[in-house]
Design a protein around this motif. Structure first.
Motif, mmCIF file in Angstrom:
data_model
loop_
_atom_site.group_PDB
_atom_site.id
_atom_site.type_symbol
_atom_site.label_atom_id
_atom_site.label_comp_id
_atom_site.label_asym_id
_atom_site.label_seq_id
_atom_site.Cartn_x
_atom_site.Cartn_y
_atom_site.Cartn_z
ATOM 1 N N ALA A 177 -3.116 5.411 2.872
ATOM 2 C CA ALA A 177 -4.200 4.717 3.659
ATOM 3 C C ALA A 177 -3.970 5.302 4.464
ATOM 4 O O ALA A 177 -5.470 5.249 5.953
ATOM 5 C CB ALA A 177 -2.487 3.917 4.502
ATOM 6 N N THR A 198 -5.846 0.309 1.410
ATOM 7 C CA THR A 198 -4.892 0.127 1.591
ATOM 8 C C THR A 198 -4.842 -1.436 0.278
ATOM 9 O O THR A 198 -6.174 -1.510 -0.436
ATOM 10 C CB THR A 198 -5.340 -0.908 3.064
ATOM 11 N N SER A 200 1.380 5.197 1.891
ATOM 12 C CA SER A 200 0.998 4.768 2.814
ATOM 13 C C SER A 200 0.176 6.438 3.149
ATOM 14 O O SER A 200 -0.855 6.457 3.894
ATOM 15 C CB SER A 200 2.097 5.583 4.103
ATOM 16 N N PRO A 212 0.981 -1.083 0.274
ATOM 17 C CA PRO A 212 0.153 0.510 -0.254
ATOM 18 C C PRO A 212 0.580 1.184 0.066
ATOM 19 O O PRO A 212 2.302 0.958 0.613
ATOM 20 C CB PRO A 212 -1.068 0.447 1.065
#
Length: 153
Positions: free
Chosen positions: A76, A82, A73, A71
């Motif tokens: 996310a 994700t 970051s 993923p």
């Protein structure tokens, strides 16, 4: 040291103007993967939903290597976007289309647009083990302590 060569082939109908995966900084471990949507539109991902997003290419890794799909970051943290199978593994003998399973773990719908950076690709060496059956295992201080057995934090 020269970089490891990974061969890439475009899928038919892919938008080649998006370019190949690339590292955005000199110290980046992961090369960004972009959504290469066949219709050049977008996909709305409802909370809890998941979708297979095409990248528009196939790759050939050298023997002894894998590619991990991880993923991003920022997606996310900011949006709950994700990869449910993170890290996804691409074996060196796979030659099919590279797709990324993207999931919305956030509370709001999220739109994936054609060309968006959706994941990172990390190329790593692989060690294959020789598995050997035994009657006992060596003792360790942890022993058979399971999840959380080493304490909090």
């Amino acid at each position: 040291m020269s970089p490891l060569r990974v061969s890439i082939m475009w899928d038919e109908g892919a938008d080649r103007t998006l370019g190949l995966p690339r590292y955005e900084t000199s110290g980046a471990a992961g090369a960004d993967l972009r959504a290469n949507l066949v219709d050049r539109r977008s996909v709305e991902l409802a909370p809890g939903a998941r979708v297979l997003v095409p990248t528009g290419f196939r790759l050939a890794l050298p023997d002894g290597y894998e590619a991990q799909i991880r993923p991003r970051s920022g997606l996310a943290l900011k949006h709950g976007i994700t990869l449910p199978n993170a890290p996804g593994t691409i074996d060196c003998d796979y030659r099919g289309p590279l797709g990324v399973i993207v999931m919305n773990a956030g509370r709001e719908p999220y739109t994936i647009r054609h060309g968006d950076r959706i994941a990172q690709l990390v190329v790593a060496p692989v060690v294959q083990a020789a598995f050997a059956l035994t009657e006992t295992l060596d003792e360790t201080p942890r022993g058979d302590g399971g999840f959380g057995s080493t304490g909090r934090g």
